[in-house]
Design a protein around this motif. Structure first.
Motif, PDB file in Angstrom:
ATOM      1  N   LEU A   1      -6.545  -0.508   6.930  1.00  0.00           N
ATOM      2  CA  LEU A   1      -5.762  -0.756   5.670  1.00  0.00           C
ATOM      3  C   LEU A   1      -4.976  -1.936   6.385  1.00  0.00           C
TER       4      LEU A   1
ATOM      5  N   ASP B   1      -3.752  -0.599  -1.953  1.00  0.00           N
ATOM      6  CA  ASP B   1      -4.523   0.402  -1.220  1.00  0.00           C
ATOM      7  C   ASP B   1      -3.642   1.618  -1.362  1.00  0.00           C
TER       8      ASP B   1
ATOM      9  N   ALA C   1       0.872  -1.278  -0.231  1.00  0.00           N
ATOM     10  CA  ALA C   1       0.146   0.189  -0.332  1.00  0.00           C
ATOM     11  C   ALA C   1       0.422   1.193   0.206  1.00  0.00           C
TER      12      ALA C   1
ATOM     13  N   GLN D   1      -8.107  -3.149  -4.204  1.00  0.00           N
ATOM     14  CA  GLN D   1      -9.326  -2.641  -3.760  1.00  0.00           C
ATOM     15  C   GLN D   1      -8.666  -1.441  -4.659  1.00  0.00           C
TER      16      GLN D   1
ATOM     17  N   ARG E   1     -15.476  -1.241  -2.375  1.00  0.00           N
ATOM     18  CA  ARG E   1     -14.770  -1.274  -3.079  1.00  0.00           C
ATOM     19  C   ARG E   1     -16.096  -1.385  -4.409  1.00  0.00           C
TER      20      ARG E   1
END
Length: 449
Positions: free
Chosen positions: A121, A107, A86, A160, A274
């Motif tokens: 997250l 993400d 991420a 995501q 999502r």
């Protein structure tokens, strides 16, 4: 040097940032979550750590002294694809975040980093399933087009990022969306499919966002909308091009803010959804024509998945047909018939304007009418292609069965009405002199929905 193995009991996170206070904040938060932490302050250190150790997650800043976080994302995708990564990006600089998602990031979170966002997250990333190429088991076929679709679905299930699925009617866009959901870390949560063209415009806001009791006449109880129903899971917006412009503005704000406001309420509720969208229309052309907002288009079209038409994978048609036959026969409590070689060849040569949905309708009819355990060409009742320079329309029964002839005329009339009204189904129904419900039934029966 021996690699440091990530503990099976305690996940290990690599955090990359050149700002000492942010690095410390990340480390303290992750340690309090019971995780092991390895720190790096530049691209070179991060890649060196990735080469030497095993990690369960990587969090990286975008701007680093010797490069940017995209280099780390690309390295992980190429060399260590089992590690979700991420990115942390400056608030308002979402272009980099979108680029990172396209490169394979799981993400992103904006600076300033909030502990709530960070914990959510990390928890989501560490629940990701094992990265094995087991996806696409319901997508049958060995053609290059089908293999490419399956591989991309498997990759998309690990992120995501919003996905835009394009393809002709009946090509399996919803099936692809469901497969992405089933293979993702959101699989245990809801998958909510929405046909945007089937909702009357005056009901859209209440259907999408819900409403409070007393918000309007008839609102006797509080009700969740699609976003609340899909919270934690996935919202599939089919035929998204049919959304009116006013609703597009509201949808864009929800996607940006990740909050919804029920009709009749002054309070916004956070949602974690999502979004996967799809349409058979050319969405970029809709933008050019002013029927679809450009900013929403870019929000939805982070990654594009194209579902191939049947005529683009003719070599797969016999296998797909036999698979469908087996399922249809099982549902009907019958023994599974087989296709003759001539029938399989005929199917492979047919263009299938309605794609898999049309193939399924043809096989279901053949299964009901076939007089033996084998389905032959005559049982399929395929509609022959009309020559482009044909001088006159063939009479019913001369070249095809009467029902197929009538279906072709009906399909052409509906298509003309849809094109004239720019695919506004309500307006098309009025033009055709039928109710909206009747048009929906015909679209579904003819494989045009």
């Amino acid at each position: 040097m021996l690699k440091r193995q990530a503990s099976e009991m305690i996940p290990t996170v690599l955090i990359v940032d050149d700002e000492a206070d942010i690095l410390e904040l990340l480390e303290i938060t992750l340690l309090r979550m019971g995780l092991d932490v390895v720190k790096a302050t530049c691209v070179a250190d991060a890649i060196a750590s990735l080469k030497q150790s095993e990690f369960n997650l990587c969090l990286t800043d975008m701007r680093l002294p010797d490069g940017d976080g995209l280099e780390i994302v690309r390295y992980i995708q190429a060399e260590r694809p089992t590690i979700p990564v991420a990115v942390i990006t400056a608030h308002g600089n979402t272009d980099n975040a979108v680029t990172a998602l396209k490169a394979g990031a799981f993400d992103y979170i904006n600076k300033p980093v909030t502990l709530e966002q960070l914990r959510a997250l990390v928890k989501s990333a560490l629940k990701l399933p094992e990265r094995v190429n087991s996806g696409g088991r319901n997508l049958v076929g060995d053609s290059a087009a089908m293999q490419q679709a399956r591989e991309l679905i498997a990759k998309l299930s690990r992120t995501q990022a919003p996905v835009y699925i394009t393809g002709e009617s009946g090509s399996g866009k919803e099936l692809a969306a469901r497969l992405i959901h089933q293979q993702s870390n959101r699989a245990a949560m809801a998958f909510v499919p929405v046909n945007c063209g089937a909702i009357p415009e005056n009901l859209m806001e209440s259907e999408f966002f819900g409403y409070k009791k007393g918000a309007f006449t008839g609102a006797d109880n509080e009700r969740d909308g699609f976003f609340q129903a899909a919270n934690g899971g996935m919202l599939f917006l089919d035929e998204v091009a049919d959304l009116p412009l006013a609703m597009q503005v509201k949808l864009l704000r929800v996607i940006q803010e990740k909050k919804v406001r029920r009709l009749g309420s002054n309070v916004e509720e956070p949602v974690d959804v999502r979004i996967i969208s799809a349409t058979h229309q050319h969405l970029a052309r809709c933008v050019e024509e002013g029927r679809f907002r450009q900013d929403l288009f870019y929000r939805l079209n982070v990654i594009t998945l194209k579902m191939p038409a049947l005529r683009e994978m003719r070599e797969d048609i016999p296998l797909i047909a036999q698979t469908l036959l087996a399922r249809l026969a099982s549902e009907a409590g019958m023994g599974s018939p087989s296709l003759t070689k001539a029938a399989a060849t005929a199917l492979s040569q047919y263009d299938f304007p309605g794609n898999v949905r049309e193939l399924e309708n043809i096989l279901e009819r053949a299964l009901a009418l076939a007089s033996s355990v084998q389905i032959d060409v005559d049982d399929l009742h395929l509609t022959p292609a009309v020559e482009e320079n044909a001088g006159e329309i063939a009479q019913p029964g001369m070249q095809w069965p009467l029902q197929d002839y009538l279906d072709r005329l009906e399909r052409e009339a509906i298509q003309a009405a849809l094109e004239k009204t720019r695919y506004n189904k309500t307006a098309a129904a009025k033009l055709l002199g039928v109710t909206f419900r009747a048009l929906r039934y015909r679209l579904e029966r003819l494989g045009m929905d």
